[in-house]
Design a protein around this motif. Structure first.
Motif, mmCIF file in Angstrom:
data_model
loop_
_atom_site.group_PDB
_atom_site.id
_atom_site.type_symbol
_atom_site.label_atom_id
_atom_site.label_comp_id
_atom_site.label_asym_id
_atom_site.label_seq_id
_atom_site.Cartn_x
_atom_site.Cartn_y
_atom_site.Cartn_z
ATOM 1 N N GLU A 1 0.827 -1.217 0.000
ATOM 2 C CA GLU A 1 0.000 0.000 0.000
ATOM 3 C C GLU A 1 0.858 1.263 0.000
ATOM 4 O O GLU A 1 0.586 2.223 0.731
ATOM 5 N N ASP A 2 1.899 1.238 -0.831
ATOM 6 C CA ASP A 2 2.840 2.356 -0.861
ATOM 7 C C ASP A 2 2.160 3.661 -1.293
ATOM 8 O O ASP A 2 1.348 3.682 -2.202
ATOM 9 N N LEU A 3 2.557 4.711 -0.611
ATOM 10 C CA LEU A 3 2.004 6.050 -0.878
ATOM 11 C C LEU A 3 2.273 6.499 -2.313
ATOM 12 O O LEU A 3 1.437 7.145 -2.930
ATOM 13 N N ASP A 4 3.442 6.156 -2.833
ATOM 14 C CA ASP A 4 3.866 6.681 -4.134
ATOM 15 C C ASP A 4 3.260 5.951 -5.325
ATOM 16 O O ASP A 4 3.053 6.565 -6.367
ATOM 17 N N CYS A 5 3.036 4.637 -5.206
ATOM 18 C CA CYS A 5 2.718 3.898 -6.441
ATOM 19 C C CYS A 5 1.523 2.965 -6.380
ATOM 20 O O CYS A 5 1.037 2.562 -7.428
ATOM 21 N N SER A 6 1.061 2.571 -5.205
ATOM 22 C CA SER A 6 0.002 1.556 -5.154
ATOM 23 C C SER A 6 -1.254 2.049 -5.855
ATOM 24 O O SER A 6 -1.787 3.105 -5.518
ATOM 25 N N VAL B 1 8.772 2.764 -10.275
ATOM 26 C CA VAL B 1 8.708 4.238 -10.223
ATOM 27 C C VAL B 1 9.144 4.830 -8.884
ATOM 28 O O VAL B 1 9.200 6.052 -8.745
ATOM 29 N N CYS B 2 9.467 3.962 -7.908
ATOM 30 C CA CYS B 2 9.660 4.492 -6.557
ATOM 31 C C CYS B 2 11.110 4.909 -6.282
ATOM 32 O O CYS B 2 11.718 4.470 -5.305
ATOM 33 N N ASP B 3 11.633 5.747 -7.160
ATOM 34 C CA ASP B 3 13.006 6.248 -6.984
ATOM 35 C C ASP B 3 13.138 7.037 -5.675
ATOM 36 O O ASP B 3 14.154 6.970 -4.996
ATOM 37 N N LYS C 1 17.711 -0.536 -4.260
ATOM 38 C CA LYS C 1 17.147 -0.700 -5.604
ATOM 39 C C LYS C 1 15.771 -1.327 -5.481
ATOM 40 O O LYS C 1 15.589 -2.330 -4.786
ATOM 41 N N GLU C 2 14.800 -0.739 -6.144
ATOM 42 C CA GLU C 2 13.452 -1.324 -6.165
ATOM 43 C C GLU C 2 13.411 -2.428 -7.215
ATOM 44 O O GLU C 2 13.738 -2.193 -8.380
ATOM 45 N N ILE C 3 13.018 -3.619 -6.789
ATOM 46 C CA ILE C 3 13.017 -4.742 -7.735
ATOM 47 C C ILE C 3 11.598 -5.171 -8.130
ATOM 48 O O ILE C 3 11.421 -5.772 -9.181
ATOM 49 N N ASP C 4 10.624 -4.868 -7.304
ATOM 50 C CA ASP C 4 9.217 -5.047 -7.679
ATOM 51 C C ASP C 4 8.473 -3.776 -7.316
ATOM 52 O O ASP C 4 8.805 -3.128 -6.333
ATOM 53 N N CYS C 5 7.474 -3.457 -8.112
ATOM 54 C CA CYS C 5 6.706 -2.231 -7.875
ATOM 55 C C CYS C 5 5.297 -2.460 -8.405
ATOM 56 O O CYS C 5 5.102 -3.246 -9.342
ATOM 57 N N TRP C 6 4.320 -1.784 -7.825
ATOM 58 C CA TRP C 6 2.956 -1.857 -8.372
ATOM 59 C C TRP C 6 3.001 -1.542 -9.868
ATOM 60 O O TRP C 6 2.335 -2.173 -10.688
ATOM 61 N N SER C 7 3.835 -0.572 -10.216
ATOM 62 C CA SER C 7 3.929 -0.090 -11.593
ATOM 63 C C SER C 7 4.492 -1.113 -12.570
ATOM 64 O O SER C 7 4.297 -0.990 -13.769
ATOM 65 N N VAL D 1 3.007 -5.364 -4.558
ATOM 66 C CA VAL D 1 3.782 -4.705 -3.503
ATOM 67 C C VAL D 1 5.046 -4.120 -4.135
ATOM 68 O O VAL D 1 5.390 -4.455 -5.269
ATOM 69 N N CYS D 2 5.734 -3.261 -3.387
ATOM 70 C CA CYS D 2 7.067 -2.829 -3.798
ATOM 71 C C CYS D 2 8.071 -3.651 -2.990
ATOM 72 O O CYS D 2 7.853 -3.928 -1.812
ATOM 73 N N ARG D 3 9.143 -4.044 -3.670
ATOM 74 C CA ARG D 3 10.187 -4.819 -3.001
ATOM 75 C C ARG D 3 11.514 -4.118 -3.265
ATOM 76 O O ARG D 3 11.798 -3.759 -4.407
HETATM 77 ZN ZN LIG Z 1 6.819 1.021 -6.141
#
Ligand SMILES: [Zn+2]
Length: 173
Positions: free
Chosen positions: A117-122, A131-133, A154-160, A165-167
């Motif tokens: 449930e990330d603020l930036d991308c979910s 996208v979660c740089d 480094k973000e390896i998984d992202c909603w985008s 989830v973001c990982r």
């Molecule tokens: Zn993300």
């Protein structure tokens, strides 16, 4: 120090006294407003300097925020388990995300963090790219402030990119 446009470095106190300034509106706003700011800024930076440079600037801004966040919202010198527990609590309280540590190698200072449930991308449209740089930098800033060592995140998984989830892989440099 008062705000000086020509010589400015973000400090936590620059956020100001929100209770004083917004007695009726209060501390809260909507996620849409946060994203409006972030993605309009990204749009301008991408146009002005290219997506790679823009991503690096978001990382650096996140880093600065992470350092300030640690200094102002978290206790220094705690053992790892208490640090993580307090970080989870703060991220939840501020409505940023739900954080889980998926993997931790304490000797090597290598972690895998999962953020739900990330603020930036979910909920963003799926573009195939992470996208979660800003979050990468934010986590690096927090871990660097906590350990006193330089970190690479480094973000390896992202909603985008199609994940739910973001990982993030978090490694000491
Ligand atoms: Zn993300």
């Amino acid at each position: 120090m008062l705000f000086n446009r020509d010589n400015y470095s973000f400090q936590w106190k620059d956020i100001g006294d929100i209770a004083l300034g917004r007695p009726q509106m209060g501390e809260e706003t909507s996620v849409a407003v946060y994203r409006m700011m972030q993605y309009s800024m990204r749009s301008v930076l991408n146009t002005e300097m290219g997506s790679e440079r823009a991503a690096k600037l978001f990382y650096r801004a996140g880093f600065l925020a992470g350092e300030q966040f640690f200094t102002n919202r978290l206790k220094n010198g705690q053992p790892l388990n208490l640090f993580v527990a307090e970080l989870q609590q703060q991220l939840l309280e501020l409505g940023i995300c739900i954080l889980r540590v998926e993997d931790a190698d304490i000797e090597k200072l290598k972690f895998t963090l999962v953020v739900a449930e990330d603020l930036d991308c979910s909920g963003l449209p799926v573009s195939g790219e992470t996208v979660c740089d800003y979050d990468e930098g934010f986590i690096a800033g927090i871990f660097e402030a906590y350990t006193g060592k330089a970190f690479e995140v480094k973000e390896i998984d992202c909603w985008s990119n199609g994940s739910r989830v973001c990982r993030f892989s978090v490694n000491v440099r």
